[in-house]
Design a protein around this motif. Structure first.
Motif, PDB file in Angstrom:
ATOM      1  N   MET A 177      31.665 -69.148 101.099  1.00 31.32           N
ATOM      2  CA  MET A 177      31.634 -68.560  99.759  1.00 31.32           C
ATOM      3  C   MET A 177      30.228 -68.048  99.457  1.00 31.32           C
ATOM      4  SD  MET A 177      33.934 -71.254  97.538  1.00 31.32           S
ATOM      5  CE  MET A 177      34.357 -70.099  96.244  1.00 31.32           C
ATOM      6  N   ALA A 178      30.156 -67.015  98.645  1.00 33.64           N
ATOM      7  CA  ALA A 178      28.874 -66.450  98.242  1.00 33.64           C
ATOM      8  C   ALA A 178      28.469 -67.004  96.879  1.00 33.64           C
ATOM      9  CB  ALA A 178      28.979 -64.929  98.171  1.00 33.64           C
ATOM     10  N   GLU A 179      27.155 -67.149  96.675  1.00 32.75           N
ATOM     11  CA  GLU A 179      26.648 -67.475  95.345  1.00 32.75           C
ATOM     12  C   GLU A 179      26.318 -66.164  94.645  1.00 32.75           C
ATOM     13  OE1 GLU A 179      23.479 -70.209  94.892  1.00 32.75           O
ATOM     14  OE2 GLU A 179      24.580 -71.897  95.742  1.00 32.75           O
ATOM     15  N   VAL A 180      26.951 -65.937  93.505  1.00 32.90           N
ATOM     16  CA  VAL A 180      26.795 -64.678  92.785  1.00 32.90           C
ATOM     17  C   VAL A 180      26.192 -64.946  91.409  1.00 32.90           C
ATOM     18  CG1 VAL A 180      27.990 -62.697  91.782  1.00 32.90           C
ATOM     19  CG2 VAL A 180      28.698 -63.579  94.017  1.00 32.90           C
ATOM     20  N   LEU A 181      25.099 -64.257  91.110  1.00 29.78           N
ATOM     21  CA  LEU A 181      24.455 -64.327  89.802  1.00 29.78           C
ATOM     22  C   LEU A 181      24.948 -63.161  88.962  1.00 29.78           C
ATOM     23  CD1 LEU A 181      22.230 -65.342  87.813  1.00 29.78           C
ATOM     24  CD2 LEU A 181      20.626 -63.852  89.045  1.00 29.78           C
ATOM     25  N   ILE A 182      25.515 -63.446  87.791  1.00 25.94           N
ATOM     26  CA  ILE A 182      26.022 -62.400  86.907  1.00 25.94           C
ATOM     27  C   ILE A 182      24.850 -61.797  86.140  1.00 25.94           C
ATOM     28  CG2 ILE A 182      27.638 -61.831  85.056  1.00 25.94           C
ATOM     29  CD1 ILE A 182      28.937 -62.846  87.685  1.00 25.94           C
ATOM     30  N   VAL A 183      24.683 -60.471  86.217  1.00 25.06           N
ATOM     31  CA  VAL A 183      23.532 -59.823  85.583  1.00 25.06           C
ATOM     32  C   VAL A 183      23.921 -58.778  84.538  1.00 25.06           C
ATOM     33  CG1 VAL A 183      21.984 -60.231  87.532  1.00 25.06           C
ATOM     34  CG2 VAL A 183      23.367 -58.143  87.479  1.00 25.06           C
ATOM     35  N   SER A 184      25.214 -58.454  84.433  1.00 30.14           N
ATOM     36  CA  SER A 184      25.600 -57.467  83.419  1.00 30.14           C
ATOM     37  C   SER A 184      27.055 -57.656  83.027  1.00 30.14           C
ATOM     38  CB  SER A 184      25.391 -56.036  83.932  1.00 30.14           C
ATOM     39  OG  SER A 184      26.325 -55.721  84.939  1.00 30.14           O
ATOM     40  N   LYS A 185      27.337 -57.242  81.794  1.00 32.27           N
ATOM     41  CA  LYS A 185      28.700 -57.280  81.272  1.00 32.27           C
ATOM     42  C   LYS A 185      28.841 -56.112  80.311  1.00 32.27           C
ATOM     43  CE  LYS A 185      32.080 -60.520  79.307  1.00 32.27           C
ATOM     44  NZ  LYS A 185      32.293 -61.921  78.835  1.00 32.27           N
ATOM     45  N   THR A 186      29.697 -55.174  80.644  1.00 28.15           N
ATOM     46  CA  THR A 186      29.894 -53.992  79.812  1.00 28.15           C
ATOM     47  C   THR A 186      31.368 -53.821  79.483  1.00 28.15           C
ATOM     48  OG1 THR A 186      30.078 -52.541  81.752  1.00 28.15           O
ATOM     49  CG2 THR A 186      27.896 -52.835  80.809  1.00 28.15           C
ATOM     50  N   LYS A 187      31.621 -53.150  78.384  1.00 25.61           N
ATOM     51  CA  LYS A 187      32.981 -52.985  77.892  1.00 25.61           C
ATOM     52  C   LYS A 187      33.629 -51.746  78.484  1.00 25.61           C
ATOM     53  CE  LYS A 187      35.673 -53.019  73.599  1.00 25.61           C
ATOM     54  NZ  LYS A 187      35.600 -53.065  72.114  1.00 25.61           N
ATOM     55  N   LEU A 188      34.862 -51.909  78.943  1.00 24.26           N
ATOM     56  CA  LEU A 188      35.675 -50.786  79.406  1.00 24.26           C
ATOM     57  C   LEU A 188      36.824 -50.559  78.419  1.00 24.26           C
ATOM     58  CD1 LEU A 188      35.989 -51.817  83.177  1.00 24.26           C
ATOM     59  CD2 LEU A 188      34.391 -50.152  82.207  1.00 24.26           C
ATOM     60  N   LYS A 189      37.506 -49.445  78.572  1.00 24.89           N
ATOM     61  CA  LYS A 189      38.651 -49.180  77.706  1.00 24.89           C
ATOM     62  C   LYS A 189      39.742 -50.225  77.889  1.00 24.89           C
ATOM     63  CE  LYS A 189      38.070 -44.158  77.373  1.00 24.89           C
ATOM     64  NZ  LYS A 189      38.670 -42.841  77.670  1.00 24.89           N
ATOM     65  N   ASN A 190      39.839 -50.735  79.104  1.00 20.07           N
ATOM     66  CA  ASN A 190      40.908 -51.689  79.410  1.00 20.07           C
ATOM     67  C   ASN A 190      40.387 -52.995  79.997  1.00 20.07           C
ATOM     68  OD1 ASN A 190      40.056 -50.502  81.760  1.00 20.07           O
ATOM     69  ND2 ASN A 190      42.079 -50.422  82.710  1.00 20.07           N
ATOM     70  N   GLY A 191      39.256 -53.487  79.463  1.00 22.40           N
ATOM     71  CA  GLY A 191      38.710 -54.748  79.956  1.00 22.40           C
ATOM     72  C   GLY A 191      37.203 -54.742  79.947  1.00 22.40           C
ATOM     73  N   VAL A 192      36.613 -55.428  80.919  1.00 16.18           N
ATOM     74  CA  VAL A 192      35.155 -55.485  81.037  1.00 16.18           C
ATOM     75  C   VAL A 192      34.748 -55.220  82.476  1.00 16.18           C
ATOM     76  CG1 VAL A 192      34.741 -57.048  79.096  1.00 16.18           C
ATOM     77  CG2 VAL A 192      35.256 -58.009  81.353  1.00 16.18           C
ATOM     78  N   CYS A 193      33.526 -54.744  82.614  1.00 14.32           N
ATOM     79  CA  CYS A 193      32.925 -54.547  83.932  1.00 14.32           C
ATOM     80  C   CYS A 193      31.840 -55.605  84.102  1.00 14.32           C
ATOM     81  CB  CYS A 193      32.337 -53.147  84.041  1.00 14.32           C
ATOM     82  SG  CYS A 193      31.531 -52.823  85.628  1.00 14.32           S
TER      83      CYS A 193
END
Length: 313
Positions: free
Chosen positions: A1-17
């Motif tokens: 498994m990879a360790e992933v650091l979340i660095v961004s969260k943006t709004k999409l028309k049908n969810g989030v990126c």
């Protein structure tokens, strides 16, 4: 498994990126569901989270520059490291990031493929970078502007649309770490040319910045905040000096750190000093009393000191 650091969260028309970094190899990832679909708005990933993930290239991954699409089959949250943790991780893996971390001019980002024209920044199909997300440490402040209800940050005449979920701040200081991304291909001006327009999805630190004008006309800006405990540790806990400038304004100084003192705080200090042989300025300079020129509109929120310096210095 990879360790992933979340660095961004943006709004999409049908969810989030959701954007992240694979801490094992410095690879940027854009997280999708197990079938390559966009994530719903209630996806559990938050900025500064670290997750263990089973990730693989999304079956519907787009061609470059949007090569970061990954589908996640399983994940387990480890914890949240905060803004300071993100900054620390970025510096730790700086050698792995290569040209995905650019310091200086905006035109040097995305491998020099950006067009900067008429206030817009974009990539065209004749010159495409190898990736669509990267970090940038700007050499000038980015100034917030509202353009017909959309938030942009300006840099040397170029406007970068802000698409993150953070609350916008007036100014992102030079030297901050900023996350940039390229939008999907789009013929936005009906010119017959598809372009990927530049976006700003977030920054790390400096979350309490704003700009004020002093009574002498000098522009001041908040450059950092400290909790009371952190403030006590500045300069190894050495004494705080009270400084009176030629203009009659007062500041506190602890080592190289300087901050404005309100008139109310100054009166309190003078009263306390006349009544006590030992003056504990750490407790007297309470957060709510440290201001820019004593303007009540600029009172710092409880549990933080706002530190100031002249803009441009």
């Amino acid at each position: 498994m990879a360790e992933v650091l979340i660095v961004s969260k943006t709004k999409l028309k049908n969810g989030v990126c959701i954007g992240g970094i694979n801490l094992n190899n410095g690879e940027f990832v854009r997280i999708h569901g197990a079938k390559g679909e966009n994530l719903p708005s209630d996806a559990p990933y938050e900025i500064a989270d670290v997750w263990e993930m089973d990730i693989e290239k999304a079956w519907n991954c787009r061609p470059k520059p949007h090569i970061e699409d990954k589908q996640v089959t399983s994940s387990n949250r480890i914890g949240n490291v905060g803004d300071k943790g993100i900054i620390s991780y970025i510096h730790q893996i700086e050698s792995l990031l290569g040209d995905k971390l650019t310091k200086g001019c905006l035109g040097d980002t995305f491998q020099g493929c950006l067009h900067l024209e008429a206030g817009k920044a974009f990539v065209e199909e004749d010159k495409v970078p190898d990736f669509s997300t990267q970090f940038w440490i700007p050499d000038e402040d980015l100034i917030c502007r509202d353009v017909y209800g959309s938030v942009f940050y300006t840099y040397r005449g170029s406007r970068i649309k802000f698409v993150g979920l953070q609350s916008p701040i007036d100014r992102i200081l030079s030297g901050s770490i900023v996350r940039l991304s390229l939008a999907n291909w789009w013929d936005g001006d009906s010119s017959g040319k598809n372009r990927c327009y530049l976006q700003l999805s977030g920054w790390y630190g400096n979350e309490h910045q704003k700009t004020v004008s002093s009574s002498s006309g000098n522009e001041l800006r908040f450059i950092n905040t400290y909790t009371l405990a952190e403030f006590k540790q500045l300069n190894d806990g050495s004494a705080i000096a009270i400084i009176r400038t030629d203009s009659g304004r007062y500041f506190f100084r602890c080592g190289s750190t300087t901050g404005g003192i309100s008139a109310a705080a100054l009166d309190m200090i003078k009263t306390h000093k006349s009544e006590n042989s030992k003056l504990d300025l750490y407790e007297l300079l309470r957060i709510s009393e440290v201001q820019a020129d004593g303007d009540s509109k600029d009172t710092a929120p409880d549990k933080h000191f706002y530190l100031l310096h002249k803009a441009g210095n």
